[in-house]
Design an enzyme around this catalytic site. Structure first.
Site, PDB file in Angstrom:
ATOM      1  N   ASP A   1       0.792  -1.225   0.000  1.00 47.45           N
ATOM      2  CA  ASP A   1       0.000   0.000   0.000  1.00 47.45           C
ATOM      3  C   ASP A   1       0.821   1.270   0.000  1.00 47.45           C
ATOM      4  OD1 ASP A   1      -2.789   0.378  -0.006  1.00 47.45           O
ATOM      5  OD2 ASP A   1      -2.878  -1.116   1.594  1.00 47.45           O
TER       6      ASP A   1
ATOM      7  N   HIS B   1       3.025   2.649  -8.839  1.00 42.24           N
ATOM      8  CA  HIS B   1       3.087   1.184  -8.963  1.00 42.24           C
ATOM      9  C   HIS B   1       4.427   0.764  -9.570  1.00 42.24           C
ATOM     10  CE1 HIS B   1      -0.965   0.967  -7.688  1.00 42.24           C
ATOM     11  NE2 HIS B   1      -1.529   1.353  -8.823  1.00 42.24           N
TER      12      HIS B   1
ATOM     13  N   LEU C   1      14.051 -18.965  -0.988  1.00 43.21           N
ATOM     14  CA  LEU C   1      12.916 -18.090  -0.637  1.00 43.21           C
ATOM     15  C   LEU C   1      11.730 -18.465  -1.510  1.00 43.21           C
ATOM     16  CD1 LEU C   1      11.947 -15.371   0.849  1.00 43.21           C
ATOM     17  CD2 LEU C   1      12.412 -14.275  -1.343  1.00 43.21           C
TER      18      LEU C   1
HETATM   19  C1  FPP Z   1      -1.795  -0.536  -3.636  1.00 41.07           C
HETATM   20  O1  FPP Z   1      -1.464   0.844  -3.752  1.00 41.07           O
HETATM   21  C2  FPP Z   1      -1.021  -1.328  -4.604  1.00 41.07           C
HETATM   22  C3  FPP Z   1      -1.566  -2.009  -5.666  1.00 41.07           C
HETATM   23  C4  FPP Z   1      -3.013  -2.035  -5.922  1.00 41.07           C
HETATM   24  C5  FPP Z   1      -0.736  -2.729  -6.651  1.00 41.07           C
HETATM   25  C6  FPP Z   1       0.617  -3.219  -6.227  1.00 41.07           C
HETATM   26  C7  FPP Z   1       1.385  -3.640  -7.420  1.00 41.07           C
HETATM   27  C8  FPP Z   1       2.696  -3.429  -7.654  1.00 41.07           C
HETATM   28  C9  FPP Z   1       3.610  -2.882  -6.654  1.00 41.07           C
HETATM   29  C10 FPP Z   1       3.347  -3.725  -8.977  1.00 41.07           C
HETATM   30  C11 FPP Z   1       3.078  -5.042  -9.668  1.00 41.07           C
HETATM   31  C12 FPP Z   1       3.477  -6.235  -8.901  1.00 41.07           C
HETATM   32  C13 FPP Z   1       4.637  -6.929  -9.024  1.00 41.07           C
HETATM   33  C14 FPP Z   1       4.845  -8.114  -8.195  1.00 41.07           C
HETATM   34  C15 FPP Z   1       5.720  -6.534  -9.932  1.00 41.07           C
HETATM   35  P1  FPP Z   1      -2.591   1.966  -3.899  1.00 41.07           P
HETATM   36  O2  FPP Z   1      -2.723   2.349  -5.350  1.00 41.07           O
HETATM   37  O3  FPP Z   1      -3.855   1.497  -3.254  1.00 41.07           O
HETATM   38  O4  FPP Z   1      -1.952   3.163  -3.114  1.00 41.07           O
HETATM   39  P2  FPP Z   1      -2.675   4.130  -2.088  1.00 41.07           P
HETATM   40  O5  FPP Z   1      -2.997   3.280  -0.887  1.00 41.07           O
HETATM   41  O6  FPP Z   1      -1.635   5.178  -1.774  1.00 41.07           O
HETATM   42  O7  FPP Z   1      -3.878   4.691  -2.765  1.00 41.07           O
END
Ligand code: FPP
Length: 233
Positions: A2, A19, A113
């Protein structure tokens, strides 16, 4: 993972930039876990609810996943990382699914891992899928309803074969479980950090591990009381 959106917003960038930065943190944190002797790392990468995000964000996340898989398999093999997934991955777009299948096969011999990506994952959906498969076994007579125990449920979850997590790290200060590993987190210690995921690094992992090490895990048992002192009369 997050905080990607907030990390981007703080810089006046689109969410996808967050992201992108978040996907760089994945390798950093996986390496720090290996250095610390952690054997299982499970990352919540895409939830069943994340499909409700704008189409361009969903498409961008799938591309980031594909890029990560095509670029990192060699590094995973060099470091002994086995890739696994949990979630309804059959509903992911075909290119992402194909890359996942390949990466899982190509890293299947590694043991240092186990890196599990939760993709199209929801904790309630996982329990629904487990109940459906148990019900199907009851219907054909291979399980008696009375024989269903907690271990039966565990062995029908996507995480069968993985231990329940010792530690849940929640980034960006969120104080919710958000439909993650609902069954498996029963006795997991929770560490909440205000760090946004793209900024999360080895020092944050070490802080979380130190916090974990300071906890007394009792799994519902009574605390060990010191033996009563018997005062001779
Ligand atoms: C939440 O942040 C995160 C996600 C919905 C996606 C996480 C994905 C990645 C980090 C990249 C792809 C994965 C891999 C394994 C390469 P949010 O957008 O909800 O952020 P916020 O809480 O600040 O709104």
């Amino acid at each position: 993972m997050d905080g990607n959106g907030r990390w981007a917003r703080e810089r006046g960038w689109i969410r996808l930039k967050g992201h992108e930065q978040g996907s760089l943190a994945v390798e950093r944190v996986a390496n720090a876990c290996m250095d610390a002797g952690v054997e299982y790392l499970t990352l919540y990468a895409f939830s069943t609810e994340n499909w409700k995000r704008p189409a361009h964000e969903v498409a961008g996340l799938m591309l980031l996943l594909e890029r990560f898989l095509s670029e990192k398999v060699a590094m995973m093999n060099e470091n002994g990382v086995r890739l696994a997934t949990i979630g309804r991955t059959h509903d992911l777009p075909r290119p992402a699914r194909k890359r996942l299948e390949r990466a899982i096969a190509e890293t299947s011999h590694n043991t240092r891992l186990i890196l599990t990506l939760a993709l199209n994952y929801g904790g309630r959906e996982e329990i629904v899928d487990a109940v459906r498969s148990i019900a199907a076994e009851v219907r054909v007579g291979s399980i008696e309803p009375e024989a269903i125990e907690a271990a039966t449920i565990s062995s029908h979850l996507y995480t069968r074969g993985l231990p329940d997590p010792d530690l849940l790290i929640r980034t960006s200060g969120e104080m919710r479980i958000s439909n993650f590993l609902l069954w498996q987190l029963s006795y997991t210690e929770i560490h909440v950090t205000r760090k946004l995921w793209p900024d999360f690094g080895p020092e944050d992992l070490h802080a979380a591990l130190a916090d974990y090490a300071s906890r007394e895990r009792r799994f519902g048992e009574a605390r060990e009381n010191p033996a009563p002192t018997i005062i001779p009369s």
